[in-house]
Design an enzyme around this catalytic site. Sequence first.
Site, mmCIF file in Angstrom:
data_model
loop_
_atom_site.group_PDB
_atom_site.id
_atom_site.type_symbol
_atom_site.label_atom_id
_atom_site.label_comp_id
_atom_site.label_asym_id
_atom_site.label_seq_id
_atom_site.Cartn_x
_atom_site.Cartn_y
_atom_site.Cartn_z
ATOM 1 N N GLU A 1 0.854 -1.198 0.000
ATOM 2 C CA GLU A 1 0.000 0.000 0.000
ATOM 3 C C GLU A 1 0.885 1.241 0.000
ATOM 4 O O GLU A 1 2.069 1.165 0.367
ATOM 5 C CB GLU A 1 -0.880 0.009 1.252
ATOM 6 C CG GLU A 1 -1.844 -1.149 1.343
ATOM 7 C CD GLU A 1 -2.789 -1.208 0.154
ATOM 8 O OE1 GLU A 1 -3.591 -0.294 -0.031
ATOM 9 O OE2 GLU A 1 -2.702 -2.180 -0.616
ATOM 10 N N LYS B 1 -10.143 -6.571 3.780
ATOM 11 C CA LYS B 1 -10.563 -7.659 2.880
ATOM 12 C C LYS B 1 -11.436 -8.661 3.627
ATOM 13 O O LYS B 1 -12.417 -9.173 3.077
ATOM 14 C CB LYS B 1 -9.319 -8.327 2.293
ATOM 15 C CG LYS B 1 -8.544 -7.391 1.356
ATOM 16 C CD LYS B 1 -7.171 -7.918 1.067
ATOM 17 C CE LYS B 1 -6.398 -6.989 0.138
ATOM 18 N NZ LYS B 1 -4.966 -7.331 0.054
HETATM 19 N N1 HSE Z 1 -1.065 -4.199 -0.417
HETATM 20 C C1 HSE Z 1 -1.952 -5.234 -0.835
HETATM 21 C C2 HSE Z 1 -1.300 -6.589 -0.553
HETATM 22 C C3 HSE Z 1 -2.263 -5.076 -2.285
HETATM 23 O O1 HSE Z 1 -0.093 -6.615 -0.318
HETATM 24 O O2 HSE Z 1 -1.976 -7.602 -0.549
HETATM 25 C C4 HSE Z 1 -3.367 -5.944 -2.795
HETATM 26 O O3 HSE Z 1 -4.583 -5.675 -2.178
#
Ligand code: HSE
Length: 414
Positions: free
Chosen positions: A187, A202
């Site tokens: 991110e 998520k």
């Molecule tokens: N930063 C997130 C990860 C990107 O490493 O899974 C994908 O959602």
Amino acid sequence: MKVSQIAVIGFGVVGSGTVELFYKNKDLIEKRSGRKMDIKRICDLRDFPGSPFAEKFTKNFNDILNDPEITVAAEMIGGKTLAYEYTKKLLSRGVSVVTSNKELVACHGAELIKLAKSNGCNYFFEASVGGGIPIIRPLHQCLAANRIERIAGILNGTTNYILTKMIYDQVSFEQALADAQRLGYAESDPSADIDGEDACRKLCILGSLAFGKHIYPEYVHCSGIRNITLDDVEYVANAGYAVKLIGLIEKTEKGIVATVCPRLVPISNPLSGVNDVYNAIMIRGDSVGDTLFYGRGAGKQATASAVVADIIDAVKHENADIASLTWEDSTDRSFMVPYKSADVRVYVRVRSDDVDSLKGLITALFGYVDFIPRKMRTERELAFITPSIEEYQIDKKLALLSEHADVMRKIRLL
Ligand code: HSE
């Protein structure tokens, strides 16, 4: 033949991957959608000199909002401010929106889905969970006949990549994180990865879809991988476990429990062998039993794969919303129970000058425990795995133990 016109908002890693994939496979994409399609506009405040898509760029979002030909927009901005405002404006005008923006869906999903439905369009977010892994559509379509009992997953590619590099390649935490950033996995603020917030968002999306009520990030107990050391990894490997950052949501007799935290995964569980940037999600339905979804959880091309699939679906369903992609809003967390009321086994590492007496005390407190051997262990250390009991009870016993020893680590088992 009418051409379905698409807009892409945000030309960063995933936005540019989406445009590139669309034109790479345009013939196939049009065949599968049964329509002629094109990307008419790309909105970004930056300049992209020499881009093959130069004539499509605009810095003005209104060029998209006010274009009656555009029926689908891919929101690739991220975050909850501009992305939220733009998404609401687009949906209010009946333009379907597809996104990889897990933060927005986790925080405003119920509202945005409702807004889409009331305007006869769709809000799709396949790319928001698991990168390129098909997971949202399987959950609300292929598994629609099931009551979902449990979802357990490795939901963050960056932390899984870091843990894998640290364990197998002896790469430092900082170097592994820098590599993940260079590869476009992390991110913009990587603490969202490291501290579990990204995986939490998520899990909220999957849980909301599975259990029908909006699960907000603050309903989930969340901790990341900052405290995991190679010492712990070595101990638990001796006992047949791998340490993974696990998102877990399950329906217990008491209610729904949701956590994101490092857990020891037994090597008999396929999640233990999921390495590098890969994610995997196990969904248990009352009819189907356990199912497993595996693939690249982050990265430009993998995530673009899911975004373009949503664009195709949005084009195919212009003027028809997908009924099963929905959940109710929730105003409080009364349908959930505190995570510490769930039964769990935990790994504990303790230090004491009198290890022999400590062994007796541990056995007296917990009954039977598995003591874990470790090559090169210091004489003053012990590691063990408790039986399965309510976590509140475990904490009480560890508080008693801490009067006699230094309790250095506690990691839950999956
Ligand atoms: N930063 C997130 C990860 C990107 O490493 O899974 C994908 O959602």
